[in-house]
Design a protein around this motif. Structure first.
Motif: not given
Length: 429
Positions: A23, A144, A264, A267, A333
């Motif tokens: 990611y 994430p 993030w 997440g 998530y």
């Protein structure tokens, strides 16, 4: 080289780091997008096509990667995948225009395609059903985290040295991981201490089911549909949210690169906790069936994510929009490991990679459709509202479909044989 307990910890660590790198690579383009769009003179529609082009290669190699993991092993498949995607991540530094960017992004997506299916396969090799969702959540929570650190890192590098340099640095990180993975990780636990025995007993042998049997099951198809809705929100956030903050909310590149960390981080917490929550309900409600706990988490959290992302497109302040998107990503998530837990629960070991890859392939067509459709809607309407509402509405429908159609799979009756059978610990049932 390592005890089995330590080997398991090393596998979780490496899979976690693979997710971080995955990611970090994937989010780098979104963070650098305002620079790239300006540098290459791209329209929002063209930028949407570039975002979507990644998923063309990615979706196809979800399936191919799953087949490769079943045939050649998860370790080798993931090693090759990391080398390929790191190489083409670095190649983004060489793009000269729209066409070259699209081609490289397709090839980059092909490299990243096998990650999740090989992760699922490796976890199935090493861990029992009662904690596979927990391990999948912990391993996948690196993704994430990679998205979170990409904002400040890529933003700083892009501002200081130019956006092209950031992709070269990420490529080197991927190569280092690959060397360490090949050296320290084993495909399966060793059972060398157990002697092969010959016993005269009845052995219940599961019918060798074909891949096509699973590909026709409603449970697989509608889990894939829910995963499609999950990916639609995820790719919308992953590709267009940074541009939304700059274009619609007026944030600077520096401000945007920091603000994107917030969703993030939530997440990361959601993905790490999702597996734990699912396995907790698995143990608590086991008598109601293995799918009950998975569906409970999936339906509830996907619906809440849908509501949050939908309202994020309607609110009028930056703070409320970021807050709602952050909670949407958190709830989203929480379901991240559930799709894979369902596959592990209902599919035999010989087809885990292939069925998981097929499901992932269908789900990731959202990454082809969503970013391009979002770019088109922004071009035509001048706002992001319709794109937010579409993402939310799709996930509401998917939540209802899971309630209705995801059921235990009825398999053909096993064959019962009575013979002298030579078997070891791998075939003992």
């Amino acid at each position: 080289m390592f005890s089995q307990g330590k080997s398991k910890s090393i596998i979780i660590l490496f899979l976690f780091l693979a997710g971080v790198i995955n990611y970090l690579d994937r989010s780098a383009l979104s963070v650098a997008a305002p620079y790239i769009q300006s540098d290459l003179s791209l329209t929002p529609t063209e930028m949407g096509i570039i975002f979507s082009s990644f998923s063309v290669g990615y979706a196809i190699f979800n399936f191919i990667g799953g087949i490769a993991a079943d045939r050649y092993g998860a370790k080798l498949t993931l090693f090759v995948a990391m080398i390929v995607w790191s190489l083409f991540s670095g190649a983004l530094a060489l793009v000269i225009g729209f066409a070259s960017m699209v081609i490289i992004r397709v090839l980059f997506g092909m490299g990243e395609g096998p990650l999740t299916t090989t992760t699922s396969k490796m976890i199935n090799n090493w861990f029992p059903p009662s904690n596979r969702a927990t391990v999948m959540g912990l391993a996948a929570s690196g993704t994430p985290l990679g998205g979170a650190i990409s904002g400040p890192i890529v933003g700083f590098i892009a501002i200081t040295y130019g956006w092209r340099i950031s992709f070269l640095i990420i490529m080197v990180i991927g190569f280092i991981w690959s060397i360490c993975w090949l050296k320290f990780v084993k495909e399966k636990p060793e059972n060398s201490t157990e002697k092969i025995k010959t016993e005269n007993k009845k052995v219940e042998r599961e019918t060798n089911l074909k891949l096509t049997f699973y590909l026709k099951q409603k449970t697989v198809l509608f889990t894939a549909f829910a995963f499609f809705a999950y990916n639609y929100i995820l790719f919308f956030f992953l590709t267009w949210f940074p541009s939304f903050l700059v274009d619609a909310r007026g944030l600077s590149i520096q401000q945007m690169s920091i603000v994107t960390v917030i969703p993030w981080v939530l997440g990361f917490a959601g993905l790490a906790l999702g597996g734990l929550v699912s396995d907790f309900f698995y143990k608590k409600f086991f008598k109601k069936g293995v799918l009950f706990s998975r569906k409970l988490v999936l339906v509830t959290c996907l619906f809440l994510s849908a509501v949050c992302i939908g309202f994020a497109g309607l609110v009028t302040t930056t703070a409320s929009a970021v807050t709602l998107v952050a909670f949407s990503v958190f709830f989203l998530y929480l379901t991240g490991s559930i799709y894979w837990a369902i596959v592990n629960d209902v599919v035999d070991k010989n087809n885990i990679g292939s069925v998981g890859g097929f499901m992932h392939f269908l789900a990731n067509t959202a990454g082809i459709i969503g970013p391009t459709l979002t770019g088109f809607l922004v071009d035509k309407s001048g706002t992001y509202t319709a794109a937010f509402l579409l993402a939310g509405g799709l996930s509401v429908v998917a939540s209802l479909a899971v309630i209705r159609f995801v059921r235990p799979i009825t398999k053909p009756a096993p064959q019962i044989i009575s013979e002298n059978v030579t078997f070891d610990s791998k075939t003992r049932m």
